[in-house]
Enzyme design. Sequence first.
Site, short mmCIF file in Angstrom:
data_model
loop_
_atom_site.label_atom_id
_atom_site.label_comp_id
_atom_site.label_asym_id
_atom_site.label_seq_id
_atom_site.Cartn_x
_atom_site.Cartn_y
_atom_site.Cartn_z
N ARG A 48 1.03 14.57 8.88
CA ARG A 48 2.18 14.07 9.63
C ARG A 48 3.07 15.22 10.10
O ARG A 48 3.61 15.21 11.20
CB ARG A 48 3.02 13.13 8.76
CG ARG A 48 2.41 11.78 8.47
CD ARG A 48 3.33 11.01 7.54
NE ARG A 48 2.91 9.63 7.34
CZ ARG A 48 3.56 8.77 6.58
NH1 ARG A 48 4.66 9.16 5.94
NH2 ARG A 48 3.13 7.53 6.44
N ARG A 99 23.48 0.80 11.56
CA ARG A 99 23.42 2.08 12.27
C ARG A 99 23.53 1.84 13.77
O ARG A 99 23.50 0.70 14.23
CB ARG A 99 22.12 2.80 11.93
CG ARG A 99 22.03 3.20 10.46
CD ARG A 99 20.65 3.65 10.06
NE ARG A 99 20.58 3.97 8.64
CZ ARG A 99 19.46 4.01 7.94
NH1 ARG A 99 18.30 3.74 8.54
NH2 ARG A 99 19.48 4.30 6.65
N LYS A 130 -1.01 1.03 6.54
CA LYS A 130 -0.73 -0.41 6.60
C LYS A 130 0.18 -0.76 7.78
O LYS A 130 0.04 -1.83 8.39
CB LYS A 130 -0.13 -0.91 5.29
CG LYS A 130 1.23 -0.35 4.92
CD LYS A 130 1.69 -0.90 3.58
CE LYS A 130 3.09 -0.43 3.23
NZ LYS A 130 3.17 1.05 3.06
N GLY A 131 1.11 0.14 8.11
CA GLY A 131 1.98 -0.10 9.26
C GLY A 131 1.20 -0.19 10.55
O GLY A 131 1.49 -1.02 11.42
N ARG A 179 6.29 11.27 -2.55
CA ARG A 179 5.46 10.18 -2.03
C ARG A 179 4.13 10.10 -2.77
O ARG A 179 3.61 9.01 -3.01
CB ARG A 179 5.23 10.38 -0.53
CG ARG A 179 6.48 10.13 0.32
CD ARG A 179 6.13 10.07 1.80
NE ARG A 179 7.30 9.87 2.63
CZ ARG A 179 7.89 8.71 2.86
NH1 ARG A 179 7.39 7.61 2.30
NH2 ARG A 179 8.95 8.62 3.65
N GLY A 187 0.84 -1.19 0.00
CA GLY A 187 0.00 0.00 0.00
C GLY A 187 0.87 1.23 0.00
O GLY A 187 2.02 1.18 0.44
N PRO A 188 0.36 2.35 -0.48
CA PRO A 188 1.17 3.57 -0.54
C PRO A 188 1.50 4.12 0.84
O PRO A 188 0.81 3.83 1.82
CB PRO A 188 0.27 4.53 -1.33
CG PRO A 188 -1.12 4.03 -1.11
CD PRO A 188 -1.00 2.54 -1.02
N SER A 189 2.55 4.90 0.91
CA SER A 189 2.94 5.54 2.16
C SER A 189 1.81 6.43 2.67
O SER A 189 1.22 7.20 1.91
CB SER A 189 4.20 6.38 1.93
OG SER A 189 4.58 7.05 3.10
N GLY A 190 1.48 6.29 3.97
CA GLY A 190 0.43 7.10 4.56
C GLY A 190 -0.93 6.44 4.58
O GLY A 190 -1.89 7.00 5.13
#
EC number: 2.7.4.8
Length: 382
Positions: free
Chosen positions: A261, A168, A141-142, A272, A135-138
């Site tokens: 955001r 890192r 889905k996260g 995006r 799915g697209p960012s925003g």
Amino acid sequence: MGEEAPEFRVESVALESKDCLQNAIDIGDKTYVISRSDDPKSSITIKILDKLTQTWVVPTVLGAPPNPTSSHSAVLVNNEKILIIEKGVPLNDSIWFLEVDTPFVKQQSKIKGTVVVAWSKGVIGEGQKPIVISGPSGVGKGTLIAKLMKEYPSKFGFSVSHTTRAPREKEIDGVHYHFTERSKIEEEISEGKFLEFAHVHGNVYGTSVEAVESVTDEGKRCILDIDVQGARSVRASSLEAIFIFVCPPSFEELEKRLRARGTETEEQIQKRLRNARAELDQSNSPGLFDHLLVNDDLEACYENLKKLLSLDDDHEDSNDSFIKDGKETACYSILSKTNSEILLQSETNEAEKGTTNLLSLDLSLSGGAPGRTRGLKISPVN
């Protein structure tokens, strides 16, 4: 180039000698000889006799072989793979396949320009299908995945991705990523060991077959949070998964969420949005995604996701019961084969632990190299 064969013929039976045990399996004009020395620490060796030219070929062997044991039994399955049962090993750890003429082996032989065979561990039962969520960012889905992981921590797991970039601060190898050398990951990609990969800012990122299989081995459903291009690569692989695309109620709503955001510049937002439009267009590609979920209301979308995954269904596979009852701890060897099943005979005293003397192994297979071969069905023969 092969070496000239000695003046003896290898028959399609198990051959035992003082130094080794061999199984010779005829497939067309070739004989596959699977050998090991009687040293329990030694590994299995594979040689192929070309019966037309009477020469031996040592193939390139892909995949991790079975753990060393004293002996094994073997039988041909579907004219494309050899079933190996390790003797003296509990059943659930003893089943292996040597692929000799499967589509994966043919593809690798073509790529490498040499004869290839590949090992795949056999697994009783199907295992839960992994879930690919794109799915697209925003789009949220996260958040949906986080809710699944929180409510069902014992049912779901994430695969750990590979990357060639340096770790890192506070990142742990094998936890956040598998950090690896570029030469190694490129070699494994060429051997078909990765479901999907991408080059990002000069580094390689990817999801390996083994990373997904290891989650399934834990009895969990693996969740892959990847972009549409990655989903397309996974769909083209041998992995059987459920593909879900999460989309916004409208493009305008997606833009509103991204701007809310407050963490990105206008340039980043526009990038995006361009990527989102491309992914939304691709999501309608025939055969790519099994389900489209519209995230208009988060809680409603989450409930729909749970219904798709049948999380209220507590059905247990009969093979799972067989394993949980401890019956897989007995050791078996191949007794006979028919068109539809293979009979296994227990090497354990029948009176010990209520061991079933004969088992039927139904070869309803799925998967295979470079991953596990799942779908094996076990039942006692009365």
